[in-house]
Design a protein around this motif. Sequence first.
Motif, short mmCIF file in Angstrom:
data_model
loop_
_atom_site.label_atom_id
_atom_site.label_comp_id
_atom_site.label_asym_id
_atom_site.label_seq_id
_atom_site.Cartn_x
_atom_site.Cartn_y
_atom_site.Cartn_z
N SER A 27 0.82 -1.22 0.00
CA SER A 27 0.00 0.00 0.00
C SER A 27 0.84 1.25 0.00
N SER A 30 -0.86 5.01 -1.20
CA SER A 30 -1.66 5.78 -0.25
C SER A 30 -0.77 6.66 0.64
N ASN A 53 -0.62 11.91 -2.76
CA ASN A 53 -1.60 11.20 -1.95
C ASN A 53 -2.79 12.09 -1.62
N THR A 73 -6.27 3.65 -4.25
CA THR A 73 -5.43 3.27 -3.12
C THR A 73 -5.90 1.96 -2.48
N ILE A 74 -7.17 1.61 -2.63
CA ILE A 74 -7.65 0.34 -2.09
C ILE A 74 -7.05 -0.82 -2.85
N ASN A 76 -4.21 -0.54 -4.47
CA ASN A 76 -2.76 -0.28 -4.58
C ASN A 76 -2.36 -0.10 -6.04
#
Length: 116
Positions: A27, A30, A53, A73-74, A76
């Motif tokens: 991740s 994020s 970000n 971002t969930i 990646n």
Amino acid sequence: QVQFGESGGGLVQPGGSLRLSCAASASIFSLYTAGWYRQAPGKQRELVASITNYGITTYTDSVKGRFTISRDTIKNSVYLQMNSLKPEDTAVYYCNTHPPRSETYWGQGTQVTVSS
């Protein structure tokens, strides 16, 4: 260590479109700015687009108005929508953080060829 997997490249005619995808093994997008880079034969790798970000985007002058960077971002993942492609966009495209961090490793990239 964070690795990246790029996909979505191919052969397209001038004026065509492609959507590149990049998946990170962690991740990282994020936390840090994500970037799409490209390297044409005989040239150095250059930053094409970046997204912070906070979602702030920047583009190199040659692609402004034609390319759009986005991220999930969930998942990646980061994406590059490329429209109105030109022969000079031909290159291998890579993703990474911007700037690249010590814990990131360049992927294989995805080849984009713009030719009639």
